[in-house]
Design a protein around this motif. Structure first.
Motif, PDB file in Angstrom:
ATOM      1  N   VAL A  35      11.504  13.017 -13.495  1.00  0.00           N
ATOM      2  CA  VAL A  35      10.077  13.004 -13.186  1.00  0.00           C
ATOM      3  C   VAL A  35       9.625  11.615 -12.732  1.00  0.00           C
ATOM      4  CG1 VAL A  35       7.760  13.230 -14.165  1.00  0.00           C
ATOM      5  CG2 VAL A  35       9.495  14.926 -14.704  1.00  0.00           C
ATOM      6  N   ASN A  36      10.029  10.589 -13.466  1.00  0.00           N
ATOM      7  CA  ASN A  36       9.624   9.232 -13.109  1.00  0.00           C
ATOM      8  C   ASN A  36      10.291   8.759 -11.833  1.00  0.00           C
ATOM      9  OD1 ASN A  36       8.027   9.210 -15.348  1.00  0.00           O
ATOM     10  ND2 ASN A  36       9.250   7.781 -16.519  1.00  0.00           N
ATOM     11  N   THR A  37      11.528   9.218 -11.577  1.00  0.00           N
ATOM     12  CA  THR A  37      12.180   8.880 -10.311  1.00  0.00           C
ATOM     13  C   THR A  37      11.413   9.489  -9.143  1.00  0.00           C
ATOM     14  OG1 THR A  37      14.375   8.747 -11.330  1.00  0.00           O
ATOM     15  CG2 THR A  37      14.297   9.090  -8.951  1.00  0.00           C
ATOM     16  N   CYS A  38      11.011  10.758  -9.285  1.00  0.00           N
ATOM     17  CA  CYS A  38      10.221  11.411  -8.242  1.00  0.00           C
ATOM     18  C   CYS A  38       8.867  10.727  -8.073  1.00  0.00           C
ATOM     19  CB  CYS A  38      10.021  12.889  -8.580  1.00  0.00           C
ATOM     20  SG  CYS A  38      11.542  13.847  -8.502  1.00  0.00           S
ATOM     21  N   MET A  39       8.281  10.309  -9.197  1.00  0.00           N
ATOM     22  CA  MET A  39       7.028   9.571  -9.133  1.00  0.00           C
ATOM     23  C   MET A  39       7.234   8.239  -8.412  1.00  0.00           C
ATOM     24  SD  MET A  39       4.444   8.615 -12.286  1.00  0.00           S
ATOM     25  CE  MET A  39       4.497  10.305 -12.886  1.00  0.00           C
ATOM     26  N   GLY A  40       8.380   7.596  -8.679  1.00  0.00           N
ATOM     27  CA  GLY A  40       8.714   6.335  -8.004  1.00  0.00           C
ATOM     28  C   GLY A  40       8.889   6.529  -6.508  1.00  0.00           C
ATOM     29  N   ILE A  41       9.528   7.638  -6.127  1.00  0.00           N
ATOM     30  CA  ILE A  41       9.689   7.953  -4.704  1.00  0.00           C
ATOM     31  C   ILE A  41       8.321   8.136  -4.055  1.00  0.00           C
ATOM     32  CG2 ILE A  41      10.483   9.731  -3.085  1.00  0.00           C
ATOM     33  CD1 ILE A  41      12.896  10.145  -4.936  1.00  0.00           C
ATOM     34  N   ALA A  42       7.445   8.897  -4.725  1.00  0.00           N
ATOM     35  CA  ALA A  42       6.100   9.135  -4.187  1.00  0.00           C
ATOM     36  C   ALA A  42       5.313   7.837  -4.082  1.00  0.00           C
ATOM     37  CB  ALA A  42       5.364  10.137  -5.076  1.00  0.00           C
ATOM     38  N   GLN A  43       5.438   6.971  -5.095  1.00  0.00           N
ATOM     39  CA  GLN A  43       4.729   5.687  -5.071  1.00  0.00           C
ATOM     40  C   GLN A  43       5.270   4.761  -3.987  1.00  0.00           C
ATOM     41  OE1 GLN A  43       4.878   4.083  -9.049  1.00  0.00           O
ATOM     42  NE2 GLN A  43       3.573   5.682  -9.893  1.00  0.00           N
ATOM     43  N   GLY A  44       6.586   4.794  -3.769  1.00  0.00           N
ATOM     44  CA  GLY A  44       7.179   3.991  -2.703  1.00  0.00           C
ATOM     45  C   GLY A  44       6.782   4.497  -1.335  1.00  0.00           C
ATOM     46  N   LEU A  45       6.593   5.823  -1.232  1.00  0.00           N
ATOM     47  CA  LEU A  45       6.215   6.434   0.044  1.00  0.00           C
ATOM     48  C   LEU A  45       4.757   6.180   0.397  1.00  0.00           C
ATOM     49  CD1 LEU A  45       7.187   8.402   2.330  1.00  0.00           C
ATOM     50  CD2 LEU A  45       6.312  10.267   0.900  1.00  0.00           C
ATOM     51  N   GLN A  46       3.895   6.074  -0.613  1.00  0.00           N
ATOM     52  CA  GLN A  46       2.451   5.981  -0.365  1.00  0.00           C
ATOM     53  C   GLN A  46       2.037   4.833   0.555  1.00  0.00           C
ATOM     54  OE1 GLN A  46       0.795   6.458  -4.420  1.00  0.00           O
ATOM     55  NE2 GLN A  46      -0.352   8.173  -3.598  1.00  0.00           N
ATOM     56  N   PRO A  47       2.512   3.595   0.333  1.00  0.00           N
ATOM     57  CA  PRO A  47       2.104   2.553   1.286  1.00  0.00           C
ATOM     58  C   PRO A  47       2.593   2.826   2.697  1.00  0.00           C
ATOM     59  CG  PRO A  47       3.767   1.724  -0.256  1.00  0.00           C
ATOM     60  CD  PRO A  47       3.300   3.033  -0.768  1.00  0.00           C
ATOM     61  N   LEU A  48       3.774   3.430   2.833  1.00  0.00           N
ATOM     62  CA  LEU A  48       4.280   3.772   4.164  1.00  0.00           C
ATOM     63  C   LEU A  48       3.368   4.796   4.832  1.00  0.00           C
ATOM     64  CD1 LEU A  48       8.130   4.088   3.467  1.00  0.00           C
ATOM     65  CD2 LEU A  48       6.909   2.184   4.523  1.00  0.00           C
ATOM     66  N   ILE A  49       2.927   5.783   4.067  1.00  0.00           N
ATOM     67  CA  ILE A  49       1.989   6.779   4.605  1.00  0.00           C
ATOM     68  C   ILE A  49       0.684   6.089   5.006  1.00  0.00           C
ATOM     69  CG2 ILE A  49       0.605   8.818   4.069  1.00  0.00           C
ATOM     70  CD1 ILE A  49       3.572   9.407   4.373  1.00  0.00           C
ATOM     71  N   GLY A  50       0.180   5.201   4.122  1.00  0.00           N
ATOM     72  CA  GLY A  50      -1.071   4.501   4.403  1.00  0.00           C
ATOM     73  C   GLY A  50      -0.994   3.630   5.641  1.00  0.00           C
ATOM     74  N   TYR A  51       0.100   2.859   5.787  1.00  0.00           N
ATOM     75  CA  TYR A  51       0.283   2.010   6.971  1.00  0.00           C
ATOM     76  C   TYR A  51       0.243   2.848   8.243  1.00  0.00           C
ATOM     77  CZ  TYR A  51       2.268  -1.550   3.761  1.00  0.00           C
ATOM     78  OH  TYR A  51       2.483  -2.451   2.758  1.00  0.00           O
ATOM     79  N   HIS A  52       1.043   3.926   8.278  1.00  0.00           N
ATOM     80  CA  HIS A  52       1.181   4.725   9.500  1.00  0.00           C
ATOM     81  C   HIS A  52      -0.055   5.576   9.766  1.00  0.00           C
ATOM     82  CE1 HIS A  52       5.368   3.538   8.793  1.00  0.00           C
ATOM     83  NE2 HIS A  52       5.562   3.780  10.074  1.00  0.00           N
ATOM     84  N   TYR A  53      -0.711   6.020   8.707  1.00  0.00           N
ATOM     85  CA  TYR A  53      -1.950   6.775   8.880  1.00  0.00           C
ATOM     86  C   TYR A  53      -3.028   5.865   9.460  1.00  0.00           C
ATOM     87  CZ  TYR A  53      -5.739  10.040   7.773  1.00  0.00           C
ATOM     88  OH  TYR A  53      -6.812  10.899   7.849  1.00  0.00           O
ATOM     89  N   GLY A  54      -3.103   4.623   8.928  1.00  0.00           N
ATOM     90  CA  GLY A  54      -4.069   3.658   9.442  1.00  0.00           C
ATOM     91  C   GLY A  54      -3.783   3.274  10.884  1.00  0.00           C
ATOM     92  N   ALA A  55      -2.485   3.207  11.243  1.00  0.00           N
ATOM     93  CA  ALA A  55      -2.090   2.839  12.609  1.00  0.00           C
ATOM     94  C   ALA A  55      -2.010   4.046  13.540  1.00  0.00           C
ATOM     95  CB  ALA A  55      -0.726   2.140  12.567  1.00  0.00           C
ATOM     96  N   LYS A  56      -2.303   5.249  13.017  1.00  0.00           N
ATOM     97  CA  LYS A  56      -2.289   6.503  13.766  1.00  0.00           C
ATOM     98  C   LYS A  56      -0.909   6.841  14.332  1.00  0.00           C
ATOM     99  CE  LYS A  56      -7.223   6.305  14.900  1.00  0.00           C
ATOM    100  NZ  LYS A  56      -8.257   6.365  15.964  1.00  0.00           N
ATOM    101  N   LYS A  57       0.138   6.511  13.582  1.00  0.00           N
ATOM    102  CA  LYS A  57       1.507   6.846  13.994  1.00  0.00           C
ATOM    103  C   LYS A  57       1.952   8.061  13.164  1.00  0.00           C
ATOM    104  CE  LYS A  57       4.169   3.665  15.505  1.00  0.00           C
ATOM    105  NZ  LYS A  57       5.060   2.515  15.785  1.00  0.00           N
ATOM    106  N   TYR A  58       1.389   9.208  13.514  1.00  0.00           N
ATOM    107  CA  TYR A  58       1.535  10.406  12.696  1.00  0.00           C
ATOM    108  C   TYR A  58       2.945  11.011  12.749  1.00  0.00           C
ATOM    109  CZ  TYR A  58      -3.541  10.006  12.915  1.00  0.00           C
ATOM    110  OH  TYR A  58      -4.828   9.533  12.843  1.00  0.00           O
ATOM    111  N   LYS A  59       3.577  10.985  13.899  1.00  0.00           N
ATOM    112  CA  LYS A  59       4.917  11.557  14.031  1.00  0.00           C
ATOM    113  C   LYS A  59       5.907  10.815  13.139  1.00  0.00           C
ATOM    114  CE  LYS A  59       8.516  12.748  17.358  1.00  0.00           C
ATOM    115  NZ  LYS A  59       8.934  12.721  18.798  1.00  0.00           N
ATOM    116  N   ARG A  60       5.849   9.510  13.173  1.00  0.00           N
ATOM    117  CA  ARG A  60       6.738   8.690  12.340  1.00  0.00           C
ATOM    118  C   ARG A  60       6.417   8.904  10.851  1.00  0.00           C
ATOM    119  NH1 ARG A  60       9.897   3.832  12.811  1.00  0.00           N
ATOM    120  NH2 ARG A  60       9.498   2.359  11.112  1.00  0.00           N
TER     121      ARG A  60
END
Length: 456
Positions: free
Chosen positions: A285-310
């Protein structure tokens, strides 16, 4: 890693840099939580394990507030950094720091004043009362450092230093293991010693992270002029981070309900076995939570930059890895579950029952990662309703219902079965949400094509 590199470098290289560091950090954090359980089980016994489990719902309040502030702040910062607005990101960080101090002081004072009443409400029995109150008291004394350590970890990752986030937790984990061995096994301080060891590791993690933002090489700095609380930012932080808070608090409420149900239909032994089950399951559970937490800034960066495909490519990679990891973890529990249980000091006559219950409790392993990944994705892009439905549904609503409904018919087995059933229903709901969103996108695309044809 510079924000331009994150947005343009090889996708697998960026994914590994952020996710791996986050996962290693969370796994190390899990290790020192589990080590507490091992040392308490070996040094104090099943009563000590049950006492810590009884106190833990209160501790989730501290962790939940820290995660709410940290995840909310890091999500806002990531979007600002993706847009190149670093000054707004610094203002967000400053508000975060002040908010932690204000809330932390309040929680510490109230928690210590009413500790006796709270421990009784949490279901402590005469044999578990002292262990529960010892653990609770020490953790609430360091509530502010605990909130800082919890909140700043995802913020350090968002600042482009997932490696430092991993080091923060790693140093704390090593310190906790050494101090657990010293205080619990050698000096015989029992549950109190385990709590002190955990506290020391938390203070170390907090110190490293604060140094990074004050005197280190942080991109986003803590500055005195930004420490004034901005209520608009506070509302945004709490709105985005509420999902993380809800997960922790719902876990605490569920744990409280399940502890009382265990005592109603079983005994202290059942509570101890359930504690071991949660320790075993928390690795995944915590590993999956860690994966989600590691992914979140990447999602935020690309969402803010409008790079949706990536951005979508990151999600697909993450889901595939989570499914594979879940299958491997459950296979490991199936093959070596009895050996794992013995490490926690469970009496040999209870091993087979514990093994059976843990297999039931962890059977949802292959889908847990998908649930956390998609919840984190919706949280990162600001679709908080979806994130709340997924997280609160799994962690509270469905599990709570099954915990109440099943035990009158099948005893304590119903408590262990409540989690996998909740995960199955949440997974089905997630599928419906994904279909709804896909349909919305298809309708929007058709409308845009129609408008373009009419213009031409």
């Amino acid at each position: 890693m510079d924000i331009k590199d994150v947005l343009n470098s090889n996708i697998f290289k960026v994914w590994v840099r952020f996710i791996l560091a986050s996962v290693v950090g969370v796994v190390l954090n899990t290790i020192y939580t589990v080590v507490d359980g091992i040392f308490i089980g070996q040094g104090v016994g099943e009563v000590g394990l049950a006492g810590v489990n009884i106190a833990w719902p209160a501790v989730t309040l501290i962790v939940g507030i820290g995660l709410m502030i940290g995840i909310g702040t890091s999500s806002i910062m990531a979007i600002y950094m993706g847009k190149g607005k670093n000054k707004k990101a610094e203002k967000t960080l400053g508000t975060c720091i002040s908010l932690i101090i204000i809330v932390g002081v309040t929680i510490t004072i109230l928690g210590l004043i009413f500790r006796g009443q709270i421990i009784k409400i949490l279901g402590a029995t005469p044999d578990t009362m002292q262990s529960a109150i010892d653990y609770y008291t020490i953790i609430f004394i360091i509530a502010i450092p605990y909130m800082f350590a919890t909140a700043l970890n995802p913020i350090v990752r968002t600042d482009g230093r997932p490696d430092l986030s991993m080091i923060m937790i790693g140093v704390g984990a090593v310190a906790n293991i050494i101090l657990d061995w010293l205080f619990v096994m050698k000096l015989g301080f029992g549950v109190k010693g385990a709590a002190v060891a955990t506290s020391a590791s938390i203070v170390i993690s907090m110190t490293v992270s604060l140094y990074h933002f004050i005197n280190g090489k942080a991109t986003i700095k803590i500055k005195k002029e930004n420490l004034k609380v901005d209520t608009t930012i506070v509302r945004r932080i709490l709105k985005i981070g509420f999902v993380s808070f809800a997960i922790q608090i719902s876990y605490g409420i569920i744990l409280l309900t399940q502890n009382k149900t265990m005592f109603l239909y079983g005994s202290t032994i059942d509570v101890a076995i359930y504690t071991v089950a949660t320790y075993v399951n928390c690795f995944l559970v915590n590993t999956c939570m860690g994966i989600a937490q590691g992914l979140q800034p990447l999602i935020g960066y690309h969402y803010g930059a409008k790079k949706y495909k990536r951005m979508n490519q990151f999600i697909y990679i993450t889901i595939c890895v989570c499914i594979l990891g879940g299958v491997l973890v459950y296979s490991g529990i199936f093959a070596y579950g009895r050996e794992i249980i013995r490490i926690f000091g469970v009496d040999s006559k209870n091993i087979e029952f514990a093994y059976k219950m843990i297999l039931i409790y962890c059977i949802g392993s292959p889908i847990i990662g998908i649930i956390f990944t998609m919840s984190g994705y919706y949280q990162a892009i600001g679709k908080n309703i979806y994130a709340n439905i997924i997280s609160i549904g799994r962690g509270f609503v469905f599990q709570f219902i099954f915990t109440i409904v099943l035990p009158p018919f099948i005893g304590t087995t119903g408590v262990f079965l409540s989690l996998p059933l909740a995960e199955l229903i949440t997974f089905i709901i997630l599928g419906v949400i994904v279909l709804i969103e896909s349909r919305k996108k298809s309708i929007t695309l058709l409308k845009n094509k129609s408008i373009l044809i009419n213009v031409l």
